[in-house]
Design a protein around this motif. Structure first.
Motif, mmCIF file in Angstrom:
data_model
loop_
_atom_site.group_PDB
_atom_site.id
_atom_site.type_symbol
_atom_site.label_atom_id
_atom_site.label_comp_id
_atom_site.label_asym_id
_atom_site.label_seq_id
_atom_site.Cartn_x
_atom_site.Cartn_y
_atom_site.Cartn_z
ATOM 1 N N ARG A 120 139.276 -22.387 71.150
ATOM 2 C CA ARG A 120 139.242 -23.742 70.582
ATOM 3 C C ARG A 120 139.513 -24.821 71.631
ATOM 4 N N PHE A 121 139.617 -24.428 72.893
ATOM 5 C CA PHE A 121 139.839 -25.407 73.965
ATOM 6 C C PHE A 121 138.475 -25.887 74.478
ATOM 7 N N PHE A 122 138.122 -27.110 74.119
ATOM 8 C CA PHE A 122 136.792 -27.671 74.334
ATOM 9 C C PHE A 122 136.858 -28.674 75.482
ATOM 10 N N ARG A 123 136.024 -28.471 76.500
ATOM 11 C CA ARG A 123 136.000 -29.384 77.640
ATOM 12 C C ARG A 123 135.464 -30.765 77.244
ATOM 13 N N PRO A 124 136.054 -31.836 77.781
ATOM 14 C CA PRO A 124 135.474 -33.174 77.566
ATOM 15 C C PRO A 124 134.029 -33.193 78.048
ATOM 16 N N THR A 125 133.178 -33.765 77.238
ATOM 17 C CA THR A 125 131.735 -33.631 77.440
ATOM 18 C C THR A 125 131.063 -34.999 77.448
ATOM 19 N N VAL A 126 130.191 -35.205 78.421
ATOM 20 C CA VAL A 126 129.353 -36.403 78.480
ATOM 21 C C VAL A 126 127.908 -35.952 78.336
ATOM 22 N N VAL A 127 127.186 -36.571 77.418
ATOM 23 C CA VAL A 127 125.813 -36.148 77.134
ATOM 24 C C VAL A 127 124.915 -37.381 77.019
ATOM 25 N N VAL A 128 123.713 -37.273 77.583
ATOM 26 C CA VAL A 128 122.750 -38.378 77.571
ATOM 27 C C VAL A 128 121.435 -37.909 76.960
ATOM 28 N N ASP A 129 120.530 -38.877 76.769
ATOM 29 C CA ASP A 129 119.196 -38.602 76.217
ATOM 30 C C ASP A 129 119.267 -37.939 74.843
ATOM 31 N N VAL A 130 120.215 -38.377 74.033
ATOM 32 C CA VAL A 130 120.349 -37.838 72.679
ATOM 33 C C VAL A 130 119.329 -38.520 71.772
ATOM 34 N N ASP A 131 118.579 -37.719 71.036
ATOM 35 C CA ASP A 131 117.654 -38.265 70.046
ATOM 36 C C ASP A 131 118.448 -39.120 69.058
ATOM 37 N N PRO A 132 118.061 -40.392 68.834
ATOM 38 C CA PRO A 132 118.827 -41.246 67.915
ATOM 39 C C PRO A 132 118.864 -40.733 66.482
ATOM 40 N N ALA A 133 117.997 -39.749 66.165
ATOM 41 C CA ALA A 133 118.044 -39.154 64.835
ATOM 42 C C ALA A 133 118.931 -37.913 64.795
ATOM 43 N N ALA A 134 119.438 -37.469 65.958
ATOM 44 C CA ALA A 134 120.263 -36.267 66.020
ATOM 45 C C ALA A 134 121.600 -36.503 65.341
ATOM 46 N N ALA A 135 122.128 -35.457 64.710
ATOM 47 C CA ALA A 135 123.419 -35.568 64.025
ATOM 48 C C ALA A 135 124.535 -35.940 64.986
ATOM 49 N N ILE B 238 133.506 -35.358 72.737
ATOM 50 C CA ILE B 238 132.119 -35.480 73.182
ATOM 51 C C ILE B 238 131.756 -36.962 73.217
ATOM 52 N N ALA B 239 131.181 -37.407 74.337
ATOM 53 C CA ALA B 239 130.785 -38.801 74.505
ATOM 54 C C ALA B 239 129.273 -38.889 74.676
ATOM 55 N N PRO B 240 128.510 -39.154 73.613
ATOM 56 C CA PRO B 240 127.073 -39.393 73.735
ATOM 57 C C PRO B 240 126.833 -40.805 74.276
#
Length: 490
Positions: A365-380, A390-392
Motif C-alpha cells: 500500500r506504499f504508493f510512490r508520488p506520481t506525476v502524469v501528463v497527456d491524460v485524456d480529459p475524458a479519463a477517470a 497522483i498529480a495529473p
C-alpha cells in the motif's frame, strides 16, 4: 516516541460509548482496528447495530434540553476544558499516526486543529442568538431567535478523523445540541472512542455526546431515525447522494461535505519553484487522501516544461514508508480497496495515452508520488476524485483555456491560482466555480473561523466554521409577545 495508547487495555475495548459509559454492543459485534503500515492490531472497537442507535438516540433526546438550558458560560467552560485535555492527551499523536497511516506532522495538525475547534466553539456559545424585529402591531414584541436543532448525527471519514469529527462536535455542543458520532470503521479510535473520557472529564453530561462505531447499517438507522433532527456527513459524493435522498424524503436537515476534483492553476508569470512546491504539497500530502487535494494541475505552456521538471524532482525526492520512522514523507494508502482504485485510475489513463514522468509504482500500500501528463480529459483520472498521491498535469495556452478547463467539472470544492501578479491571479480566482479558492497557496487549507464547504457535487452549500456554524447547528424561530388584549372577529 510517546507511549502508545494501543499498548494498553482501554475502557473502549470492544465497546461503544452510550449514556455516559462504555458498553458492548447489543448484538456483541466487534470491530478490529489495525496499524495501517504494519498491519498490527491496534485495538478492538464495538460494532454497533440499529438497536444501539435506538438506545443512544433515546439517551440523547433525554439529555439535550437540559444541556441547552445551561448558561452559555457553563457550556463554554466545558469545551475549554475539553480542548485542554485534548492537547495534553497521552499517546493520541501516535494513535493517529498508526490508525490513519499518517506522518507526525499530520497528527500534530489534527490535535492542534481539533483543540482550536473547541476553543472557537467556546466563543461561539456566547454569540447573540436573536434579533428584535420591527412590527406593525402596536403592543407586540417580535423577535427572531436561534434555537438548537436538537440531536445531530455526525457520520465522519477516516482521513482526518479527529479534526473532521471535532468540526461538527464542538459547534453543535456549544450551541446546545446533543451529538451522536459514527466514526469510520477504519478509524473508530482516534475518530471517536479516544475522545469519550476526555469529554466526560471535561463535564459533558451523559447522553450529550455519544459514539457508535459501526458500518452502513448504523449510518442508515441514524439517517432514518425520526428523533435525529440533523445529519452531518463528510465523505464521498456517492454516499452523500444516498443520504440526501433519504433525508430529503423525511424532510430532515442535512449538511453534506463531499468530494472534490480540485484544480491548481499555474499562470504564465508564476515563480516555478514556488508553484511546484505548492503543487507537490497540494497533491501528495497525506498520500493525496483528502477532499481538498489537487487532482488537476492546469499549467500555462510558457512555464510548463520548467514546472514539470521541478514537480517531478520534488515527487522523486519524497521518502515513502512507515510514518513512525524519522524522515518519512508519505505513509501507506489507507486500505486495499483504495489502493486498487488508485491503480485502476492510473493504469486506465496510461492505457489511454498518458505518460508517467515519475512514480506510478507501489510496494504493497506504499504508493510512490506520481506525476502524469497527456491524460485524456475524458479519463477517470482527470474527471474523478483520486484519493492517492497522483498529480495529473494538463498544459494550456492562456488563462481563458485554464479557467474553462478548471470549471469543466461537476465538483466545486476548492481551487488555487499561482501567479506573480497578485491582482491578475485574484481576478482569475474570482472566475472559478468553487466554494473556496486560494491565491498563491496550496489547495489544502482549513481554519476554524473560515467558511469551509463546496458547491455542486461537493456539497449542498452549507458551511462549517466561524459564524457559518450558527446557520448549520441552529434553527431560526419567530417569537412574539403581546401584552395588551387582542381582538379578532370571532
Amino acid at each position: 516516541m510517546e507511549s502508545s495508547m494501543a499498548e494498553h487495555h482501554h475502557p473502549w475495548t470492544g465497546s461503544l460509548y452510550v449514556d455516559g459509559r462504555f458498553r458492548p454492543p447489543a448484538a456483541g459485534g466487534s470491530l478490529p482496528v489495525h496499524d495501517k503500515s504494519s498491519g498490527e492490531l491496534l485495538g478492538v472497537a464495538g460494532d454497533a447495530g440499529p438497536e444501539d442507535v435506538d438506545a443512544a438516540v433515546a439517551s440523547s433526546v433525554a439529555a439535550q434540553q437540559a444541556w441547552a438550558a445551561l448558561p452559555y458560560s457553563e457550556r463554554a467552560a466545558v469545551l475549554r476544558r475539553a480542548a485542554a485535555a485534548l492537547e495534553a492527551a497521552d499517546g493520541l499523536r501516535e494513535l493517529i499516526m498508526r490508525e490513519t497511516g499518517s506522518i507526525a506532522g499530520k497528527a500534530d495538525y489534527e490535535i492542534a486543529s481539533a483543540a482550536g475547534e473547541l476553543f472557537e466553539a467556546a466563543a461561539l456559545a456566547s454569540r447573540p442568538v436573536g434579533e428584535v424585529l420591527r412590527t406593525g402591531h402596536p403592543g407586540r414584541f417580535s423577535v427572531a431567535e436561534r434555537v438548537p436543532v436538537g440531536l445531530v448525527a455526525a457520520i465522519t471519514p477516516w482521513n482526518f478523523p479527529l479534526v473532521l469529527g471535532m468540526r461538527v462536535i464542538a459547534p453543535a455542543l456549544a450551541l446546545g445540541n446533543a451529538l451522536l458520532l459514527k466514526p469510520s470503521p477504519e478509524t473508530p479510535l482516534s475518530g471517536g472512542l479516544a475522545l469519550c473520557e476526555l469529554f466526560e472529564q471535561a463535564g459533558v453530561p451523559a447522553g450529550v455526546f455519544q459514539v457508535l462505531p459501526g458500518g452502513e447499517a448504523v449510518g442508515r438507522r441514524l439517517v432514518e431515525h425520526p428523533d435525529v433532527a440533523m445529519v452531518h456527513f463528510t465523505g464521498s459524493t456517492t454516499v452523500g447522494r444516498e443520504i440526501a435522498g433519504t433525508a430529503g424524503s423525511l424532510l430532515k436537515k442535512t449538511s453534506l461535505e463531499l468530494g472534490g476534483n480540485n484544480a491548481l492553476l499555474v499562470l504564465d508569470d508564476a515563480d516555478v519553484d514556488q508553484a511546484a512546491m505548492i503543487g507537490a504539497w497540494s497533491s501528495f500530502h497525506y498520500q493525496g487522501q483528502t477532499c481538498i487535494s489537487a487532482g488537476r494541475h492546469i499549467v500555462d505552456r510558457a512555464v510548463a516544461d520548467a514546472y514539470l521538471d521541478n514537480l517531478t524532482a520534488r515527487a522523486a525526492a519524497v521518502t515513502v514508508g512507515d510514518p513512525l520512522r524519522d524522515g518519512t514523507g508519505l505513509g501507506p494508502i489507507i486500505n486495499d480497496v483504495q489502493l486498487a482504485r488508485a491503480r485502476r485510475l492510473l493504469d486506465d489513463a496510461v492505457a489511454g495515452g498518458a505518460r508517467i514522468l515519475t512514480g506510478g509504482t507501489n510496494e504493497g500500500r506504499f504508493f510512490r508520488p506520481t506525476v502524469v501528463v497527456d491524460v485524456d480529459p475524458a479519463a477517470a483520472l482527470w474527471t474523478e476524485e483520486i484519493f492517492a498521491p497522483i498529480a495529473p498535469v494538463a498544459v494550456v495556452d492562456g488563462t481563458e483555456q485554464a479557467v474553462a478547463l478548471a470549471n469543466d467539472t461537476g465538483y466545486g470544492l476548492v481551487s488555487s491560482v499561482v501567479g506573480s501578479d497578485v491582482h491578475r491571479a485574484t481576478e482569475v480566482a474570482r472566475r472559478l466555480n468553487c466554494g473556496m479558492v486560494h491565491v498563491n497557496d496550496a489547495t489544502p487549507q482549513d481554519e476554524p473561523l473560515a467558511p469551509f464547504g463546496g458547491i455542486g457535487q461537493s456539497g449542498l452549500g452549507g458551511r462549517a466554521g466561524g459564524d457559518s456554524n450558527l446557520e448549520e447547528f441552529t434553527e431560526r424561530r419567530w417569537r412574539t409577545v403581546t401584552g395588551d388584549p387582542v381582538h379578532y372577529p370571532y
